[in-house]
Motif scaffolding. Structure first.
Motif, short mmCIF file in Angstrom:
data_model
loop_
_atom_site.label_atom_id
_atom_site.label_comp_id
_atom_site.label_asym_id
_atom_site.label_seq_id
_atom_site.Cartn_x
_atom_site.Cartn_y
_atom_site.Cartn_z
N MET A 1 0.84 -1.20 0.00
CA MET A 1 0.00 0.00 0.00
C MET A 1 0.88 1.25 0.00
O MET A 1 1.87 1.30 0.71
CB MET A 1 -0.88 -0.01 1.27
CG MET A 1 -1.83 1.15 1.35
SD MET A 1 -2.68 1.20 2.95
CE MET A 1 -1.40 1.82 4.02
N PHE A 2 0.48 2.21 -0.80
CA PHE A 2 1.22 3.48 -0.83
C PHE A 2 0.32 4.59 -0.29
O PHE A 2 -0.86 4.66 -0.63
CB PHE A 2 1.65 3.82 -2.25
CG PHE A 2 2.65 2.86 -2.81
CD1 PHE A 2 3.96 2.83 -2.34
CD2 PHE A 2 2.30 1.97 -3.81
CE1 PHE A 2 4.89 1.93 -2.84
CE2 PHE A 2 3.23 1.06 -4.33
CZ PHE A 2 4.52 1.05 -3.83
N VAL A 3 0.90 5.46 0.52
CA VAL A 3 0.15 6.61 1.02
C VAL A 3 0.63 7.85 0.30
O VAL A 3 1.84 8.10 0.22
CB VAL A 3 0.35 6.77 2.55
CG1 VAL A 3 -0.48 7.93 3.08
CG2 VAL A 3 -0.03 5.49 3.29
N GLN A 4 -0.29 8.61 -0.26
CA GLN A 4 0.08 9.80 -1.01
C GLN A 4 -0.86 10.96 -0.68
O GLN A 4 -2.01 10.72 -0.32
CB GLN A 4 -0.01 9.50 -2.51
CG GLN A 4 0.98 8.45 -2.95
CD GLN A 4 1.21 8.45 -4.44
OE1 GLN A 4 0.48 9.07 -5.19
NE2 GLN A 4 2.23 7.74 -4.87
N PRO A 5 -0.38 12.20 -0.85
CA PRO A 5 -1.30 13.33 -0.67
C PRO A 5 -2.32 13.38 -1.81
O PRO A 5 -2.12 12.73 -2.85
CB PRO A 5 -0.37 14.55 -0.71
CG PRO A 5 0.85 14.09 -1.38
CD PRO A 5 0.98 12.62 -1.16
N LEU A 6 -3.37 14.14 -1.64
CA LEU A 6 -4.39 14.22 -2.69
C LEU A 6 -3.80 14.85 -3.94
O LEU A 6 -3.16 15.89 -3.87
CB LEU A 6 -5.56 15.08 -2.21
CG LEU A 6 -6.42 14.48 -1.10
CD1 LEU A 6 -7.39 15.54 -0.58
CD2 LEU A 6 -7.19 13.28 -1.61
N LEU A 26 -3.59 4.82 -0.92
CA LEU A 26 -4.36 5.55 0.09
C LEU A 26 -4.01 7.03 -0.07
O LEU A 26 -2.87 7.44 0.18
CB LEU A 26 -3.95 5.05 1.48
CG LEU A 26 -4.82 5.51 2.64
CD1 LEU A 26 -6.21 4.90 2.56
CD2 LEU A 26 -4.19 5.07 3.97
N PHE A 27 -4.98 7.81 -0.53
CA PHE A 27 -4.75 9.26 -0.68
C PHE A 27 -5.31 9.95 0.56
O PHE A 27 -6.46 9.72 0.94
CB PHE A 27 -5.46 9.78 -1.93
CG PHE A 27 -4.89 9.21 -3.20
CD1 PHE A 27 -3.74 9.76 -3.78
CD2 PHE A 27 -5.48 8.12 -3.82
CE1 PHE A 27 -3.21 9.23 -4.95
CE2 PHE A 27 -4.95 7.59 -4.99
CZ PHE A 27 -3.81 8.14 -5.55
N PHE A 28 -4.49 10.76 1.16
CA PHE A 28 -4.90 11.42 2.40
C PHE A 28 -4.23 12.78 2.53
O PHE A 28 -3.05 12.94 2.19
CB PHE A 28 -4.49 10.56 3.61
CG PHE A 28 -4.63 11.28 4.92
CD1 PHE A 28 -5.88 11.49 5.47
CD2 PHE A 28 -3.51 11.78 5.59
CE1 PHE A 28 -6.02 12.17 6.67
CE2 PHE A 28 -3.66 12.47 6.79
CZ PHE A 28 -4.91 12.65 7.33
N GLU A 29 -4.99 13.73 3.03
CA GLU A 29 -4.40 15.04 3.30
C GLU A 29 -5.33 15.82 4.21
O GLU A 29 -6.56 15.76 4.05
CB GLU A 29 -4.25 15.80 1.97
CG GLU A 29 -3.31 16.96 2.04
CD GLU A 29 -3.02 17.55 0.66
OE1 GLU A 29 -3.07 16.81 -0.35
OE2 GLU A 29 -2.78 18.77 0.61
#
Lengths: 301, 169
Positions: A1-6, A26-29
């Motif tokens: 899983m990769f977490v990235q900003p929107l 997973l896009f999160f900001e």
């Protein structure tokens, strides 16, 4: 899983095909500005927020999601995101594009025969679940992935993958169940059947969340955007029980859980689940579980 | 200057020296109670007939295993199959993405060496980064914990639920 900003947009170069994800993303900001992501075809995933309300527009319809709720989006649906509030923290989890294939394959050929023939021809049609789910537990699981995604913990990535996999299997089971129930709706057009099913499901979710309040058939009809009598007929068609029976059953299941896991008195439990009379509660409980609450508790102890 | 051969990211090998017997080290890998004491979480082995093995009995080739998170016991961390178990010094099982992990246990300089090889790792860039780096990092901590538990009984796993983002679990 990769977490990235929107991102500014999800797939500007490709307006037709939903993005192809080679892993879970997973896009999160936590937004410090308004955010406006143009409409685009989306991949299969979950849309949530850990802070504030976020507006997800799916196929033109507005869905306001707040913490504790999760929107399940089907592959190919058109998604736009608009939020003007500062401090909102949208979370978008898009599954690995091959995950539906892998999970289906392992469930069909892995000894766990989950799917029945009518559903085999619809492996990618997850539209029966495409709506807001009031599901605190699912929301917590999505939020826990944020911690794992940033974690230096040993095998954190492996843990995240397994959590996502388990979550997806549960969603697949729910979708299959939803598909089966939706087939009970007597409508000629599949699109009508789906629309009625979605409204009934939304109302059922609402009942799950408000089971202990004094709710009326009219209240539930409003949630389903249906005339109360029409809603009653449709609910019975889909689930083979009336909304009233469904609510009573919910209350009794909750009471059983409280008897098993808390020290609350039977009077307190009766109030917690929204029953006015302990006497009628005891009779119904006995009818459902074979023994009155007091005896059930003694047996548990 | 001669060019170095390309690095092989399809497998990695880790070794740890442990002051214990080969038998103890083998039991730490091949029994549920052994694994519970130092690895990811609670482990169950089931034989080919589907019956659960007791905590102390040794797993056999063909068994299936399930490992549950130490901190989230309701969530399965990983499941797989025991590929080889010779009952003495060789134990192999499928792990992340089904990649085989082979444990060989032998003596060197009067100490027991536990050697771990994870192989058949995908080598495309994205998964390589995740699996080669992620898995080897994970094993380094757990092999260290294996040594600590077997040598002195000190379990290094983080047991404070309020502390996250640490290498110790």
């Amino acid at each position: 899983m990769f977490v990235q900003p929107l991102p500014k947009s999800f797939n500007v170069d490709n307006e037709i095909i939903p993005p192809d994800y080679s892993d879970h993303f997973l896009f999160f900001e936590e937004l410090q500005r308004s955010y406006d992501c143009p409409e685009h075809p989306a991949n299969i995933g979950l849309l949530a927020t850990t802070k504030g309300n976020c507006n997800y527009y799916v196929n033109g319809g507005k869905n306001q999601v707040d913490p504790g709720k999760v929107f399940f989006i089907s592959r190919g649906s058109r998604l736009a995101i608009r939020t003007t509030e500062k401090g909102v923290a949208p979370v978008l989890l898009f599954f690995h594009s091959k995950l539906p294939d892998l999970v289906l394959h392992s469930l069909i050929y892995g000894g766990e025969v989950l799917l029945e023939k009518p559903f085999d021809s619809l492996p990618f049609d997850f539209s029966y679940l495409e709506r807001i789910h009031v599901d605190e537990q699912l929301h917590q699981v999505v939020a826990s992935l944020l911690v794992l995604g940033d974690s230096c913990g040993s095998f954190a990535s492996l843990q995240a993958d397994m959590i996502i996999r388990e979550m997806f299997e549960n969603l697949l089971r729910k979708n299959q169940e939803a598909y089966k129930h939706s087939q009970n709706v007597q409508a000629v057009k599949a699109s009508t059947r789906l629309e009625i099913f979605k409204r009934i499901s939304t109302a059922r979710d609402w009942m799950d969340a408000h089971y202990n309040a004094a709710i009326t058939l009219e209240d539930i009809g409003v949630v389903a955007a249906m005339n109360s009598q029409h809603f009653l007929r449709m609910f019975k068609q889909v689930y083979n029980i009336t909304p009233h029976q469904y609510l009573i059953d919910l209350k009794l299941k909750k009471a059983k859980q409280l008897l098993e896991s808390t020290e609350l008195t039977i009077n307190e439990i009766c109030q917690t689940i929204g029953f006015e009379s302990v006497f009628s509660f005891s009779i119904l409980f006995k009818g459902r579980f074979g023994q009155p609450p007091s005896q059930f508790r003694r047996a548990e102890q | 200057m001669a060019q170095l051969p390309p690095a092989d990211f399809s497998q990695f090998k880790l070794r740890v020296n442990v002051r214990t017997s080969v038998e103890n080290a083998y039991r730490a890998w091949a029994s549920a109670s052994g694994l519970d004491s130092w690895f990811l979480g609670k482990v169950t082995f089931t034989d080919e007939a589907g019956a659960a093995r007791s905590g102390d009995s040794l797993a056999q080739g063909g068994d299936e295993y399930a490992c549950y998170f130490y901190r989230h016991p309701e969530t399965m961390a990983i499941k797989g199959k025991v590929l080889k178990a010779n009952g003495r010094n060789l134990f192999s099982f499928s792990f992340s993405k089904g990649c085989p992990v082979t444990i060989s246990i032998y003596t060197e300089q009067n100490e027991t060496i536990v050697e771990l090889i994870e192989s058949n790792l995908p080598t495309d860039e994205e998964t390589m980064r995740k699996h080669y780096v992620g898995d080897s990092k994970g094993w380094i901590f757990y092999l260290t914990n294996l040594k600590s538990v077997l040598e002195g009984g000190l379990d290094l796993r983080n047991k404070n639920a309020d502390i996250v983002n640490v290498i110790t679990h």
